[in-house]
Write an enzyme that holds these catalytic residues in place. Structure first.
Site, PDB file in Angstrom:
ATOM      1  CG  PHE A 148     -16.021 -53.660  24.742  1.00 15.10           C
ATOM      2  CD1 PHE A 148     -14.654 -53.640  24.988  1.00 15.10           C
ATOM      3  CD2 PHE A 148     -16.771 -52.520  25.046  1.00 15.10           C
ATOM      4  CE1 PHE A 148     -14.045 -52.502  25.521  1.00 15.10           C
ATOM      5  CE2 PHE A 148     -16.163 -51.388  25.578  1.00 15.10           C
ATOM      6  CZ  PHE A 148     -14.790 -51.383  25.807  1.00 15.10           C
ATOM      7  CG  ASP A 149     -14.998 -60.310  20.357  1.00  6.85           C
ATOM      8  OD1 ASP A 149     -16.045 -60.941  20.124  1.00  6.85           O
ATOM      9  OD2 ASP A 149     -13.879 -60.856  20.450  1.00  6.85           O
ATOM     10  CG  LEU A 150     -17.953 -62.545  25.721  1.00 11.73           C
ATOM     11  CD1 LEU A 150     -17.802 -61.655  26.947  1.00 11.73           C
ATOM     12  CD2 LEU A 150     -19.281 -63.290  25.767  1.00 11.73           C
TER      13      LEU A 150
END
Length: 218
Positions: A7-9
């Protein structure tokens, strides 16, 4: 089947708009550039800071380095907590972990800040590793962070891994590393941006993402 999710943040797990745009304005003010409309600074959400300062505001590399340092001066104290989680993220992470998924954060944000944010907002416990850029600039591109995340995950078969992000950098970085990427539209990238970058799937809401990821595990 996919059971490892990166996951990107920013723009994927959380909405960091206030903190990032306020810190960018703070950094640009130091360069003699006054920004009154913070909404004009949302393109900074996603790319590495030095790249953003050069491409978006036309600073030289040296100016961008100074602006990045100035940005971090405020961000490391105040800006990282001017942030909020998107609705539905925690239930999604809980469901994925319950289903046996392995979860990692892979972000261009410096890792020390990313860990602090994840711990502050209570979602660090769902992730095996929170992988981010280095403060010294040695590792700050998305593909470099994803490569590091793959290594920390034990170098799994690429077909088992899916990157999830809201900007083209997530898609391009994932594909450079040989893994698929799902683009989400509840962050800061447009459908056109995702299509041009070649997203493998484009999802509009957290609910859509939740169901899609569970389906990928079957």
């Amino acid at each position: 089947m996919k059971d490892i999710f990166f996951f990107d943040l920013d723009g994927t797990l959380t909405n960091p708009k206030l903190g990032i745009t306020t810190c960018v304005a703070y950094a640009l003010r130091d360069q003699g550039i006054e920004v009154t409309d913070l909404d004009t600074l949302t393109p900074f959400i996603g790319p590495p800071l030095i790249e953003g300062f050069q491409a978006i505001t036309g600073l030289t590399y040296e100016q961008a380095e100074r602006a990045t340092a100035k940005y971090r001066e405020r961000f490391s104290v105040v800006g990282l907590f001017e942030n909020e989680m998107y609705d539905g993220i925690i239930p999604m992470l809980e469901a994925l972990r319950h289903a046996g998924a392995r979860l990692f954060v892979a972000t261009s944000k410096p890792e020390p800040y990313s860990v602090r944010i994840a711990e502050h907002f209570g979602f660090a416990k769902y992730f095996e590793q929170i992988c981010g850029a280095t403060l010294d600039g040695r590792m700050n591109t998305k593909d470099a962070v994803i490569t590091d995340a793959l290594h920390r995950a034990g170098n799994p078969e690429p077909s088992r891994v899916l990157m999830i992000g809201d900007r083209k950098h997530d898609i391009l970085g994932a594909h450079k590393c040989g893994i698929d990427c799902a683009g989400v539209l509840f962050g800061f990238g447009s459908r056109e941006e995702h299509e041009q970058a070649g997203a493998d799937i484009i999802l509009e809401t957290v609910t859509d993402l939740h169901q899609y990821l569970l389906d990928q595990m079957n």
